[in-house]
Write an enzyme that holds these catalytic residues in place. Structure first.
Site, PDB file in Angstrom:
ATOM      1  CE1 TYR A 181     -74.991 -19.061  27.630  1.00 33.19           C
ATOM      2  CE2 TYR A 181     -74.309 -18.811  29.903  1.00 33.19           C
ATOM      3  CZ  TYR A 181     -74.983 -18.331  28.799  1.00 33.19           C
ATOM      4  OH  TYR A 181     -75.646 -17.134  28.881  1.00 33.19           O
ATOM      5  CE  LYS A 201     -89.091 -20.661  21.924  1.00 34.28           C
ATOM      6  NZ  LYS A 201     -90.295 -19.827  22.072  1.00 34.28           N
ATOM      7  CG  ASP A 219     -91.346 -17.485  24.417  1.00 33.06           C
ATOM      8  OD1 ASP A 219     -91.100 -18.627  24.844  1.00 33.06           O
ATOM      9  OD2 ASP A 219     -92.063 -17.290  23.428  1.00 33.06           O
ATOM     10  CG  ASP A 225     -76.364 -16.092  32.181  1.00 34.76           C
ATOM     11  OD1 ASP A 225     -76.307 -15.435  33.231  1.00 34.76           O
ATOM     12  OD2 ASP A 225     -75.582 -15.923  31.236  1.00 34.76           O
TER      13      ASP A 225
END
Length: 342
Positions: A125, A177, A212, A236
């Protein structure tokens, strides 16, 4: 009489002024100690001062180091950046705290009580993006660079562990991740594990989960989580998912916290389509005000405010339309004020 605490108030755009007025009425009935300095931002800032984040607003927050704000609308066109992002950067509000607690029972999930801690300043971001032209297509390739620093990862992980221990939580889940983005989120996972081993092992439980898998587990069995800490983009997404477990963004407060300032907000948007119609639900901003009271060590007032919200919704059954009720913003506010004064 308790000492007054200076705080900046930003009513915001759309339904912002309505839910801020409701919140002020309730805080007044509660006897909250804030002394407000009202400022403008967002679309209202552009309209009145030609800037979505006017210097006077920034100066006010520098002075008070504390703010409550309604939702802000980023004007389309004109090259304006999000006021929310600018505020986080200006005051280095590195920690985004998003609690999710069941207030209205009987939904898909009951007895939810968990917190998402999101890193607020790094990751994908940061806005380092560009296009590469191929032949006559100027947007043939889009590229983005994400940056996570060791210092930034350590800071947010420390915040999460300290918050978890201070609030009597049992476990911190590190979400990453690192199996695919081995550098960008690998540094986050690695730093979290180092911090845990060095400072928190034996004081609280810790686990690591791939993002995930975490999303799936949150909708299958959210009760296995307590405090979730993760990077900017993942935070987010997961914080909105978690808000959905307790009834949506209308019940979701947020805090943006740094070393020198803290800004509290409802995380939903400005909803201009219902502005001025008395339909807005101020609960998210009221819960943000409760977080603000805790931040200034007025825990007893925060407890009274949360109890009044719970009783108004569940005992008195006074609810706005988004919670399948028929009360207007004003009627809901009156019921809350009566609870606090009664």
């Amino acid at each position: 009489m308790s000492t007054r605490i200076p705080a900046t108030l930003i009513p915001g755009d759309g339904i912002g002024p309505e839910i801020v007025d409701a919140t002020l009425a309730v805080l007044d009935a509660l006897g909250a100690p804030f002394e407000w300095d009202t400022q403008i931002a967002g679309l209202e800032g552009v309209t009145q001062a030609g800037d979505p984040l006017p210097p006077a607003t920034l100066d006010s927050i520098r002075r008070t180091r504390l703010a409550l704000k309604g939702p802000l609308e980023t004007p389309s066109g004109g090259g304006y950046r999000s006021s929310n992002v600018r505020l986080r950067e200006e005051f280095q509000l590195y920690a985004n705290l998003r609690p999710a607690r069941t207030i209205v029972p009987g939904g898909r999930f009951d007895d939810i009580d968990l917190v998402v801690v999101r890193e607020n300043l790094e990751g994908l971001y940061i806005g380092h993006e560009h296009y590469v032209q191929i032949d006559d297509d100027p947007h043939a390739v889009a590229m983005a660079t994400g940056i996570n620093t060791r210092a930034g990862c350590r800071r947010i992980v420390e915040f999460a562990f300290q918050h978890a221990i201070a609030t009597g939580r049992r476990k911190v889940t590190i979400v990453h991740k690192a199996n695919i983005m081995k550098a960008l989120t690998g540094i986050f996972k690695e730093t979290a594990e180092q911090v845990f081993e060095a400072r928190y092992k034996g004081r609280i439980a810790m686990e690591t989960v791939i993002v995930d898998a975490c999303a799936m587990k949150l909708v299958l069995d959210p009760w296995q989580f307590d405090v979730v800490v993760t990077t900017n983009l993942f935070g987010d997404i997961l914080s909105d998912l978690v808000a959905g477990l307790v009834g949506g963004l209308g019940l979701a407060p947020g805090a943006n916290i740094g070393a020198d300032a803290a800004i509290f907000e409802a995380v939903h948007g400005s909803a201009p389509d219902i502005a001025g119609q008395g339909k807005a639900n101020p609960t998210a901003l009221l819960l943000a005000a409760a977080m603000m009271l805790e931040h200034v060590q007025r825990h007893e007032l925060a407890l009274r405010l949360r109890q009044a919200i719970q009783d108004t919704l569940n005992v008195d059954q006074v609810r706005t339309g988004d919670l399948r009720g028929s009360a207007s913003t004003a009627a809901y506010t009156r019921a809350l004020v009566a609870r606090l004064k009664g």
